[in-house]
Design an enzyme around this catalytic site. Structure first.
Site, PDB file in Angstrom:
ATOM      1  N   HIS A   1     -47.134  10.597 -50.339  1.00  0.00           N
ATOM      2  CA  HIS A   1     -46.711   9.270 -49.925  1.00  0.00           C
ATOM      3  C   HIS A   1     -45.307   8.939 -50.421  1.00  0.00           C
ATOM      4  O   HIS A   1     -44.546   8.264 -49.738  1.00  0.00           O
ATOM      5  CB  HIS A   1     -47.710   8.231 -50.432  1.00  0.00           C
ATOM      6  CG  HIS A   1     -47.521   6.867 -49.864  1.00  0.00           C
ATOM      7  ND1 HIS A   1     -47.894   6.544 -48.572  1.00  0.00           N
ATOM      8  CD2 HIS A   1     -47.006   5.735 -50.394  1.00  0.00           C
ATOM      9  CE1 HIS A   1     -47.615   5.278 -48.339  1.00  0.00           C
ATOM     10  NE2 HIS A   1     -47.069   4.761 -49.421  1.00  0.00           N
TER      11      HIS A   1
ATOM     12  N   SER B   1     -47.075   2.072 -43.373  1.00  0.00           N
ATOM     13  CA  SER B   1     -48.521   2.168 -43.171  1.00  0.00           C
ATOM     14  C   SER B   1     -49.267   1.628 -44.382  1.00  0.00           C
ATOM     15  O   SER B   1     -48.783   1.698 -45.509  1.00  0.00           O
ATOM     16  CB  SER B   1     -48.922   3.633 -42.951  1.00  0.00           C
ATOM     17  OG  SER B   1     -48.613   4.400 -44.111  1.00  0.00           O
ATOM     18  N   HIS B   2     -50.447   1.082 -44.138  1.00  0.00           N
ATOM     19  CA  HIS B   2     -51.387   0.726 -45.196  1.00  0.00           C
ATOM     20  C   HIS B   2     -52.790   1.061 -44.707  1.00  0.00           C
ATOM     21  O   HIS B   2     -53.681   0.214 -44.683  1.00  0.00           O
ATOM     22  CB  HIS B   2     -51.253  -0.752 -45.576  1.00  0.00           C
ATOM     23  CG  HIS B   2     -51.166  -0.958 -47.059  1.00  0.00           C
ATOM     24  ND1 HIS B   2     -51.830  -1.944 -47.734  1.00  0.00           N
ATOM     25  CD2 HIS B   2     -50.502  -0.264 -48.022  1.00  0.00           C
ATOM     26  CE1 HIS B   2     -51.571  -1.881 -49.024  1.00  0.00           C
ATOM     27  NE2 HIS B   2     -50.757  -0.858 -49.222  1.00  0.00           N
TER      28      HIS B   2
ATOM     29  N   ARG C   1     -41.247  -7.288 -48.590  1.00  0.00           N
ATOM     30  CA  ARG C   1     -40.381  -7.079 -49.766  1.00  0.00           C
ATOM     31  C   ARG C   1     -39.312  -6.027 -49.485  1.00  0.00           C
ATOM     32  O   ARG C   1     -38.186  -6.129 -49.971  1.00  0.00           O
ATOM     33  CB  ARG C   1     -41.222  -6.689 -50.988  1.00  0.00           C
ATOM     34  CG  ARG C   1     -42.046  -7.832 -51.529  1.00  0.00           C
ATOM     35  CD  ARG C   1     -42.605  -7.527 -52.920  1.00  0.00           C
ATOM     36  NE  ARG C   1     -43.480  -6.369 -52.922  1.00  0.00           N
ATOM     37  CZ  ARG C   1     -44.758  -6.374 -52.536  1.00  0.00           C
ATOM     38  NH1 ARG C   1     -45.309  -7.492 -52.075  1.00  0.00           N
ATOM     39  NH2 ARG C   1     -45.481  -5.283 -52.585  1.00  0.00           N
TER      40      ARG C   1
ATOM     41  N   GLY D   1     -38.386   4.416 -41.837  1.00  0.00           N
ATOM     42  CA  GLY D   1     -39.724   4.811 -41.426  1.00  0.00           C
ATOM     43  C   GLY D   1     -40.604   5.245 -42.573  1.00  0.00           C
ATOM     44  O   GLY D   1     -40.306   5.021 -43.749  1.00  0.00           O
TER      45      GLY D   1
END
Length: 729
Positions: A44, A89-90, A111, A525
């Site tokens: 990540h 993404s989450h 943020r 991105g």
């Protein structure tokens, strides 16, 4: 405490990676240092599987001020204005805890925008769920929509666009991609690169708790049967605290106090401190006793890896601390001087007068592994025959089935839960090709859209990658904007599998080809890998967020038919490609074959020609043709404009189904008043744009060549039916 192989594995670090870490650091690690490496070397944060291919994307043109590598991308929209935007993404957090996962996804992307000095002006989202009949889908959809609306509405930022899609590949791994857009001046952009030695490092915002620890690591792993055990890794958001943080940061940014600023997002204080110092080729020393904590007896490990929300890390010019503190105190936020920049090129952490970590910053950033993973090329689809006897079906019944399906039904149930008009500058709300917001106080606007095309990418990743970029381009063109740039969120399964890595590599190739030809660069991105559960991967789902500029809002366009007895034209050639179409998928349950080819010359030429017609005020309405083909696009125009249409299918070598439901690319429907037809014909022919006149607008029904006749109110009920019945008590 000795670091065992089991502890190393639990932190998501392989044996070979740990050996490399020992070589880089020159000694064994303690648990805190292992946790820091776990955060910085996971997929990540490090992009270790994707970095090689992300470098091939076009990222520059004469509008790009800041490309990938910062908190968000920045483009020039003229008049000294700059647009800041990004998508993130989450996914994993939203599956575990849908409300908080989606809410904190919105908070995190906001943020990223205001840390660059921009005031957020719009939100968009792309959300994907499993089969609607899956027992988890209804609750996940409700929770995610509530979380997105709850955070964005409380922040007072309009959500002006998005998409909602369903497919069984997302049954155990939903996607929640959030996009935010902000506005600033070109001379007031803030960056994260640290500069200068002995400058104060400041923690601002909310207090640190134990929520979100290992959040980034969790996002870099597949799910298993113990999903509920991961709930502590999901952050908890407070939009009211974020609103205060936004205003305090923007107030401080009015002077020259800030050297650099970074959101404490994924991996929290660890990633923000490491990224700021390493970008500036400096060191950073932090006293963990100074971290404002909301829970008792928090350990250094917990403080460094917490992903508590609504926090920022600043490096200020020495001597500016008191003035800055007054601002944050006024807004009721914590402000603590937790350390300083150094010339050591090391991250040094102290706690209770003891040095608890000392790591070379290069080992955490520049020396993180970059993998060249093996991948398999997607073999071309074998030539297959179309399903037999589909031409005997009733066109009206086919249309009803498509319009009443979850992926093609009208989505107002979703977007009506979002405030789309707060701030007072929304020109076009959700439901059209793109949302449009005014640049405050001016007669120019920004068009914004977000798109994905997973089943195209599954069938052919290169074509799918091209198509989703072109779909974004068309959606921006259709509202009268000149496309400027994109942000992407690349959602895939496990990159350690050759087939999945192949999907990623070839999708990037398709995206790159389209962006290069259209002069439509990627400026920011996110990559989200490991979207798998029990070895079942999601479809390859690149999500593209696009921005375009409307220099004069008087020439904004929409898809609503405007008047009776005007002409309906199809821009672009219709050859009738039905493989991967909604007609084959929804009506015939046939999912084989290749998606329609993408001709980038036609895409660009047709789009620029449409913009030319709009700029000359020669068209009444415009809608791009995509999912569902001509007939679905025309129905949407009729319903939104409350005007019908009478269509005569051209006599060519394709059947009615191919003409009405084919999903050939590069096409638009335009409505033209008879008085403008001569000039429209002239301009299209001058630019070698193929078009067909297929009919006229009429009062209140849709008539297709004596094979389909339906009243508009009936069509409206059909397209609105699915969501209403899905949540019916």
């Amino acid at each position: 405490m000795k670091i065992s192989e089991k502890i190393i594995e639990k932190h998501g670090i392989t044996k070979s990676e740990y050996k490399r870490i020992i070589t880089l650091v020159g000694r064994e690690l303690n648990l805190l240092e292992l946790g820091i490496f776990s955060a910085m070397w996971n997929e990540h944060c490090s992009y270790k599987s994707s970095k090689k291919y992300l470098k091939t994307l076009p990222t520059k043109n004469n509008k790009v001020i800041q490309g990938p590598g910062e908190n968000a991308g920045v483009v020039d929209i003229e008049d000294n204005d700059a647009l800041v935007f990004k998508i993130e993404s989450h996914n994993h957090p939203s599956f575990i805890e849908p409300y908080q996962g989606a809410a904190t996804g919105v908070g995190g992307i906001l943020r990223d925008i205001f840390t660059m000095g921009a005031r957020p002006i719009a939100l968009l989202n792309s959300i994907h769920f499993g089969d609607p009949n899956h027992p988890k889908t209804k609750n996940l959809l409700s929770g995610v929509v509530s979380g997105i609306g709850g955070y964005g509405n409380c922040m007072g930022i309009p959500t002006i666009g998005g998409e909602v899609k369903f497919n069984s590949s997302y049954n155990e791994n939903i996607l929640v991609n959030a996009m935010a857009v902000g506005l600033t001046k070109k001379n007031k952009i803030f960056y994260s690169k640290a500069n200068g030695v002995n400058q104060p490092v400041i923690y601002v915002g909310s207090k640190t708790g134990r929520d979100g620890i290992h959040g980034a690591s969790m996002a870099s792993a597949e799910f298993d049967d113990n999903v509920d055990n991961k709930k502590p890794t999901v952050q908890v958001g407070d939009p009211f605290a974020e609103k205060l943080l936004l205003e305090a940061c923007l107030e401080l940014m009015k002077d020259d106090s800030i050297i650099s600023i970074q959101d404490m997002g994924a991996a929290g204080l660890t990633s923000s401190s490491v990224e700021m110092a390493s970008k500036g080729n400096l060191g950073i020393e932090i006293n963990l006793d100074k971290i404002p904590c909301r829970e008792k007896k928090m350990t250094p490990y917990e403080m460094m890896l917490s992903e508590s929300q609504e926090r920022m890390l600043l490096i200020l010019k020495s001597g500016k601390e008191d003035d800055a503190k007054k601002i944050f105190s006024k807004w009721g936020l914590d402000f603590s001087i937790i350390g300083k920049t150094t010339n050591t090129n090391h991250l040094v952490l102290n706690f209770k007068n003891i040095e608890v970590a000392n790591l070379p910053l290069s080992s955490l950033s520049k020396d993180a592994p970059v993998y060249d993973r093996k991948w398999k090329k997607k073999l071309p689809s074998k030539k297959i025959d179309a399903p037999k006897n589909f031409q005997t079906k009733d066109i009206s019944e086919c249309l009803v089935k498509i319009l009443s399906s979850p992926n093609n039904a009208e989505k107002s149930w979703v977007w009506e839960q979002y405030d789309s008009t707060v701030m007072g500058d929304t020109i076009q709300k959700p439901g059209g090709d793109s949302g449009v917001v005014r640049v405050h106080g001016k007669n120019k606007g920004i068009a914004l859209t977000i798109d994905s095309s997973a089943h195209y990418c599954l069938a052919d990743p290169i074509i799918g990658g091209k198509q989703v970029v072109c779909e974004t381009w068309r959606n921006l063109v259709a509202v009268g904007s000149k496309p400027i740039a994109i942000t992407n969120c690349l959602n895939f399964g496990n990159p350690e599998k050759e087939e999945i890595m192949g999907q990623f590599v070839e999708t990037i190739d398709g995206i790159s080809q389209a962006c290069s030809y259209l002069d439509f660069p990627v400026v920011s991105g996110n990559v989200s890998f490991y979207n798998e559960t029990k070895k079942n991967s999601i479809y390859p789902t690149p999500t593209i967020g696009g921005v375009g500029l409307i220099k004069n809002l008087n020439y904004t366009m929409n898809k609503n038919l405007k008047e009776i007895d005007s002409n309906i034209l199809i821009i672009g050639k219709t050859s009738g490609h039905l493989f991967q179409s909604e007609f084959f998928r929804e009506v015939l349950n046939f999912k084989e074959g290749s998606p329609p080819a993408v001709n980038l010359f036609n895409e660009k030429n047709n789009g620029l020609s449409i913009l030319n017609l709009i700029s000359k005020n020669l068209v009444n309405s415009v809608h791009d043709i995509s999912s569902g083909g001509i007939l679905v696009a025309l129905v949407e125009m009729c319903i939104s404009g409350k005007i019908g249409a009478k269509v005569k299918i051209p006599k060519r070598d394709i059947n009615h189904f191919e003409f009405l439901f084919g999903e050939d690319q590069s096409r638009y429907i335009i409505e033209v008043n008879e008085k403008n037809m001569k000039e429209v014909d002239k301009l299209l022919k001058e630019n070698s744009v193929y078009y067909e006149k297929i009919g006229k607008t009429q009062k209140d029904s849709l008539d297709i060549d004596n094979i389909c006749k339906m009243k508009l109110n009936s069509l409206g009920e059909i397209i609105n039916k699915w969501f209403k019945s899905y949540y019916k008590e």
